[in-house]
Design an enzyme around this catalytic site. Structure first.
Site, PDB file in Angstrom:
ATOM      1  N   LYS A  31       0.839  -1.199   0.000  1.00 15.40           N
ATOM      2  CA  LYS A  31       0.000   0.000   0.000  1.00 15.40           C
ATOM      3  C   LYS A  31       0.877   1.254   0.000  1.00 15.40           C
ATOM      4  O   LYS A  31       2.081   1.190   0.220  1.00 15.40           O
ATOM      5  CB  LYS A  31      -0.921  -0.003   1.228  1.00 15.40           C
ATOM      6  CG  LYS A  31      -0.195   0.030   2.563  1.00 15.40           C
ATOM      7  CD  LYS A  31      -1.180  -0.009   3.727  1.00 15.40           C
ATOM      8  CE  LYS A  31      -0.439   0.018   5.067  1.00 15.40           C
ATOM      9  NZ  LYS A  31      -1.367   0.053   6.209  1.00 15.40           N
ATOM     10  N   TYR A  41      17.943  29.734   5.917  1.00 13.91           N
ATOM     11  CA  TYR A  41      16.857  30.552   6.469  1.00 13.91           C
ATOM     12  C   TYR A  41      16.932  30.642   7.990  1.00 13.91           C
ATOM     13  O   TYR A  41      17.212  29.656   8.674  1.00 13.91           O
ATOM     14  CB  TYR A  41      15.498  29.957   6.091  1.00 13.91           C
ATOM     15  CG  TYR A  41      15.162  30.041   4.624  1.00 13.91           C
ATOM     16  CD1 TYR A  41      14.959  31.271   4.002  1.00 13.91           C
ATOM     17  CD2 TYR A  41      15.023  28.889   3.862  1.00 13.91           C
ATOM     18  CE1 TYR A  41      14.639  31.339   2.647  1.00 13.91           C
ATOM     19  CE2 TYR A  41      14.697  28.949   2.518  1.00 13.91           C
ATOM     20  CZ  TYR A  41      14.509  30.186   1.921  1.00 13.91           C
ATOM     21  OH  TYR A  41      14.191  30.257   0.592  1.00 13.91           O
TER      22      TYR A  41
END
Length: 373
Positions: A52, A271
């Protein structure tokens, strides 16, 4: 116009082939090794390979055929859409390949997909059986019971079993799911197993049973019953860390050094300026970031593997880039960078940020190319 369309397609193919170096290498040999190892551990029980969520992010189109080649004939996915996608793979367009829908069906369209693609849903509610009967489903169903996890499973198994009999739908088997299999000594494991056995014995003792996931195969082999359902173990992450069984990592997530630059004392990186150099340093800018599946929470703490050595990530991880301290190493542009795989296990990376390897694998972005090796 036709030539223009051809040129556009050719350019598109060329662009795809030259895309940035963000690659998940899927080791088919390791995958098949893991399957064989788990088959041996499971004893007489057969394997339902869980593929899955795009085979836990590894690429269903690469993983499923390799497992089929290794001898697997039963596969578990989440829902009817995933089941239809798996059935569309040419080698899976065969009746002897069973595809189970672990979340069952949700509506009439799902029921129709079960009929069209010969899918075997797990049922937890009577209405699902009604939808299947209405759609003309002639296949089988798993009946899924809750044995103590309190997630998904029939609360009144006898009602679900009776409904199956009324609709005339054949029962493939009974299944349940363990909550704490990765903690072998947790008392809930035995409680759930005994509850499951009691339910099955009351309904139909000779019907095939399935309880164990990856961790359960290792921790509770006495409850293997008829079918086991390994997922994470197939992909090489040891499900019970203090009981390793010799699984091999299937995914190696790799970027590439794009640039090596020198910064000086007092310079910040990325950042928010969360990292400041306390000396002259060499910084490698790597071609992968959080949009590719590198968790932002690894900023300033994670490691990568380059040229046989580990190096620390510094500064905040960006959408497309990760910065690494490679001071004095000789690392240069073009070098391959491993985030996890052969040298740094996904379990190790996950432990650093208090998560699990499942989230790392399934978080690998769509723009990362999966390549079989």
């Amino acid at each position: 116009m036709e030539q223009d369309a051809f040129d556009l397609q050719a350019n598109s193919d060329k662009i795809h082939c030259m895309s940035r170096p963000a690659i998940a290498r899927i080791n088919i040999g390791h995958l098949q090794h893991n399957y064989r190892l788990l088959s041996n551990l499971a004893g007489h029980a057969s394997i339902m390979a869980i593929v899955k969520a795009n085979a836990y992010g590894h690429g269903q189109n690469l993983v499923a055929p390799a497992l089929l080649e290794a001898g697997c004939r039963s596969f578990g996915v989440t829902d009817a859409t995933e089941g239809a996608e798996l059935r569309s793979i040419p080698s899976f367009n065969q009746d002897h390949v069973e595809i189970t829908l672990l979340s069952g069906i949700f509506d009439e369209e799902d029921a129709k997909l079960c009929v069209q693609h010969h899918l075997t849903p797990a049922a937890t509610e009577p209405f699902q059986l009604s939808l299947l009967a209405k759609s003309g489903h002639r296949g089988k169903v798993w009946l899924k019971f809750d044995s103590g996890m309190n997630r998904l499973g029939a609360e009144t198994p006898s009602e679900l079993y009776a409904m199956a009999g009324e609709t005339g739908i054949d029962i493939r088997g009974f299944m349940s799911h363990l909550a704490c299999a990765d903690e072998p000594d947790h008392p809930l494991n035995r409680i759930q197993a005994e509850r499951f056995i009691t339910i099955c014995d009351q309904l139909s003792p000779n019907t095939p049973k399935s309880l164990l996931n990856s961790a359960g195969i290792i921790a509770m082999p006495q409850y293997a019953f008829d079918v086991v359902r390994p997922g994470i173990a197939l992909y090489g992450a040891e499900p019970v860390p203090d009981r390793p069984v010799g699984l091999k990592p299937v995914m190696s997530l790799n970027g590439e050094v794009m640039q090596v630059r020198q910064i000086h004392t007092g310079a910040s990186v990325s950042y928010g300026a969360t990292f400041t150099a306390d000396k002259t340093m060499d910084i490698a800018v790597v071609s992968m970031g959080y949009a590719d599946g590198i968790p932002r929470s690894l900023s300033n703490i994670g490691d990568v593997h380059i040229r046989g050595q580990k190096y620390q990530m510094i500064g905040r991880i960006c959408m497309d880039y990760t910065m690494v301290d490679v001071t004095g190493s000789g690392v240069r542009a073009g070098d391959s960078v491993e985030f996890w795989g052969e040298h740094i296990s996904a379990n190790q990376v996950a432990a650093e940020i208090d998560t699990i390897s499942y989230t790392l694998f399934t978080g690998v972005g769509e723009r990362v190319r999966r390549i079989a090796v």
